[in-house]
Design a protein around this motif. Structure first.
Motif, PDB file in Angstrom:
ATOM      1  N   GLY A  36       0.808  -1.207   0.000  1.00  0.00           N
ATOM      2  CA  GLY A  36       0.000   0.000   0.000  1.00  0.00           C
ATOM      3  C   GLY A  36       0.844   1.260   0.000  1.00  0.00           C
ATOM      4  O   GLY A  36       0.593   2.197  -0.773  1.00  0.00           O
ATOM      5  N   LEU A  37       1.869   1.295   0.853  1.00  0.00           N
ATOM      6  CA  LEU A  37       2.741   2.466   0.922  1.00  0.00           C
ATOM      7  C   LEU A  37       3.502   2.670  -0.385  1.00  0.00           C
ATOM      8  O   LEU A  37       3.731   3.808  -0.815  1.00  0.00           O
ATOM      9  N   ALA A  38       3.897   1.571  -1.022  1.00  0.00           N
ATOM     10  CA  ALA A  38       4.598   1.673  -2.302  1.00  0.00           C
ATOM     11  C   ALA A  38       3.707   2.337  -3.344  1.00  0.00           C
ATOM     12  O   ALA A  38       4.176   3.135  -4.175  1.00  0.00           O
ATOM     13  N   SER A  55      -7.736   4.768  -9.885  1.00  0.00           N
ATOM     14  CA  SER A  55      -6.765   5.657  -9.254  1.00  0.00           C
ATOM     15  C   SER A  55      -5.808   4.819  -8.424  1.00  0.00           C
ATOM     16  O   SER A  55      -6.101   3.668  -8.061  1.00  0.00           O
ATOM     17  N   TRP A  56      -4.654   5.411  -8.102  1.00  0.00           N
ATOM     18  CA  TRP A  56      -3.677   4.728  -7.243  1.00  0.00           C
ATOM     19  C   TRP A  56      -4.135   4.700  -5.788  1.00  0.00           C
ATOM     20  O   TRP A  56      -3.533   4.019  -4.963  1.00  0.00           O
ATOM     21  N   ARG A  57      -5.191   5.445  -5.485  1.00  0.00           N
ATOM     22  CA  ARG A  57      -5.722   5.430  -4.122  1.00  0.00           C
ATOM     23  C   ARG A  57      -6.159   4.037  -3.699  1.00  0.00           C
ATOM     24  O   ARG A  57      -5.972   3.642  -2.531  1.00  0.00           O
ATOM     25  N   LYS A  58      -6.731   3.289  -4.624  1.00  0.00           N
ATOM     26  CA  LYS A  58      -7.304   1.996  -4.261  1.00  0.00           C
ATOM     27  C   LYS A  58      -6.250   0.987  -3.809  1.00  0.00           C
ATOM     28  O   LYS A  58      -6.376   0.399  -2.729  1.00  0.00           O
ATOM     29  N   PRO A  59      -5.173   0.745  -4.571  1.00  0.00           N
ATOM     30  CA  PRO A  59      -4.159  -0.179  -4.056  1.00  0.00           C
ATOM     31  C   PRO A  59      -3.472   0.337  -2.799  1.00  0.00           C
ATOM     32  O   PRO A  59      -3.032  -0.461  -1.957  1.00  0.00           O
ATOM     33  N   PHE A  60      -3.394   1.671  -2.643  1.00  0.00           N
ATOM     34  CA  PHE A  60      -2.807   2.230  -1.422  1.00  0.00           C
ATOM     35  C   PHE A  60      -3.696   1.960  -0.218  1.00  0.00           C
ATOM     36  O   PHE A  60      -3.254   1.382   0.782  1.00  0.00           O
ATOM     37  N   THR A  61      -4.956   2.378  -0.298  1.00  0.00           N
ATOM     38  CA  THR A  61      -5.839   2.255   0.867  1.00  0.00           C
ATOM     39  C   THR A  61      -6.191   0.797   1.169  1.00  0.00           C
ATOM     40  O   THR A  61      -6.241   0.403   2.339  1.00  0.00           O
ATOM     41  N   PHE A  62      -6.397  -0.004   0.130  1.00  0.00           N
ATOM     42  CA  PHE A  62      -6.745  -1.402   0.374  1.00  0.00           C
ATOM     43  C   PHE A  62      -5.551  -2.182   0.925  1.00  0.00           C
ATOM     44  O   PHE A  62      -5.707  -3.022   1.810  1.00  0.00           O
ATOM     45  N   GLY A 104      -5.980  -8.497  -6.601  1.00  0.00           N
ATOM     46  CA  GLY A 104      -6.935  -8.184  -7.660  1.00  0.00           C
ATOM     47  C   GLY A 104      -7.089  -6.694  -7.866  1.00  0.00           C
ATOM     48  O   GLY A 104      -7.119  -6.201  -9.009  1.00  0.00           O
ATOM     49  N   ILE A 105      -7.183  -5.945  -6.776  1.00  0.00           N
ATOM     50  CA  ILE A 105      -7.326  -4.490  -6.863  1.00  0.00           C
ATOM     51  C   ILE A 105      -6.069  -3.860  -7.449  1.00  0.00           C
ATOM     52  O   ILE A 105      -6.134  -2.959  -8.298  1.00  0.00           O
ATOM     53  N   THR A 106      -4.904  -4.351  -7.016  1.00  0.00           N
ATOM     54  CA  THR A 106      -3.641  -3.805  -7.507  1.00  0.00           C
ATOM     55  C   THR A 106      -3.451  -4.107  -8.989  1.00  0.00           C
ATOM     56  O   THR A 106      -3.008  -3.252  -9.770  1.00  0.00           O
TER      57      THR A 106
END
Length: 261
Positions: A36-38, A55-62, A104-106
């Motif tokens: 997520g931090l990456a 958006s990149w928000r999803k792999p970060f927050t999830f 899957g989200i990433t």
């Protein structure tokens, strides 16, 4: 046989170090947090929208949320009166499901397509179905732990039983709100309104996010209070106030969701 003798014994916490499944869950959770931090770094470098289905928000927050939740659940379930083998199986299933959900989200974020409610191609449909199935598995596992928390009084320091039962009860709200988002979004998507499907979930996101982490925040507070020199009555009052405050926050988020939906 007495009632006490019939209860599953409490795990010998920290007596002989962590169990293999606990080490696995902690390591997996840490990797998900790092993932997520990456992706936060990727967002800062690559830019793009913060909101929206792509958006990149999803792999970060999830990644961050699933990682923290996995580590927290591994810790708090050590206070539950549940068989060691059953707990190990549930934790292993939960860890595997967290990896599948975040993966899957990433994957879809890197493909620059929506991860949820996306049926544009057979592959996208398969990913969306996999995420939905993973959500169902999460509900089953977390509901099993919640049932254990209410079936037998959890152990731990003063206030931990209240914290765990309240945390798991609020967690059920998170599961229900997540299911509602998927159900409403799927219905709109299947009737030919994909953009409306994505926007329709927005009012429930604060409720889902706030209620999701009560099972970490409240037990952590109970643990911290046990390290203070305060009187038992004072610690108990603080815990009741914290539970009441958290419940009020969840209620407020629920009222806002109902008003906005």
């Amino acid at each position: 046989m007495s009632t006490a003798a019939a209860l599953p014994p409490l795990p010998p916490e920290r007596r002989s170090g962590m169990r293999p499944v606990e080490r696995l869950c902690h390591a997996t959770g840490a990797l998900l947090v790092l993932s997520g931090l990456a992706h936060l770094v990727v967002f800062l470098v690559d830019g793009g929208p913060w909101d929206g289905p792509v958006s990149w928000r999803k792999p970060f927050t999830f990644g961050l949320s699933f990682g923290v939740t996995l580590i927290a659940l591994t810790w708090v379930t050590s206070y539950l009166r549940v068989g060691a083998r059953l707990r190990a199986v549930l934790l292993a299933v939960f860890a595997a499901d967290c990896v599948v959900e975040v993966a899957g989200i990433t994957l879809q974020a890197w493909r620059r397509v929506p991860s949820h409610l996306n049926t544009e191609t057979p592959f996208d449909t398969a990913v969306a179905m996999m995420l939905a199935l993973g959500g169902a598995v999460l509900v089953v596992v977390l509901s099993a732990f919640a049932a254990a928390a209410f079936r037998h009084r959890p152990g731990g320091p003063l206030g931990m039983a209240l914290a765990l039962r309240s945390g798991f009860a609020i967690l059920i709200v998170a599961l229900l709100s997540g299911a509602a988002m998927i159900a409403r979004g799927t219905a709109l998507s299947r009737t030919g309104h994909p953009q409306a499907a994505y926007h329709s979930t927005a009012p429930l996101k604060p409720l889902h996010g706030v209620s999701l982490h009560a099972v970490l925040v409240l037990p952590a507070l109970a643990w911290l209070l046990s390290r203070t020199s305060w009187r038992e009555a004072t610690r108990q009052r603080v815990m009741y106030a914290a539970v009441g405050g958290y419940a009020a926050a969840v209620l407020g988020a629920g009222v806002w969701a109902a008003w906005s939906w």
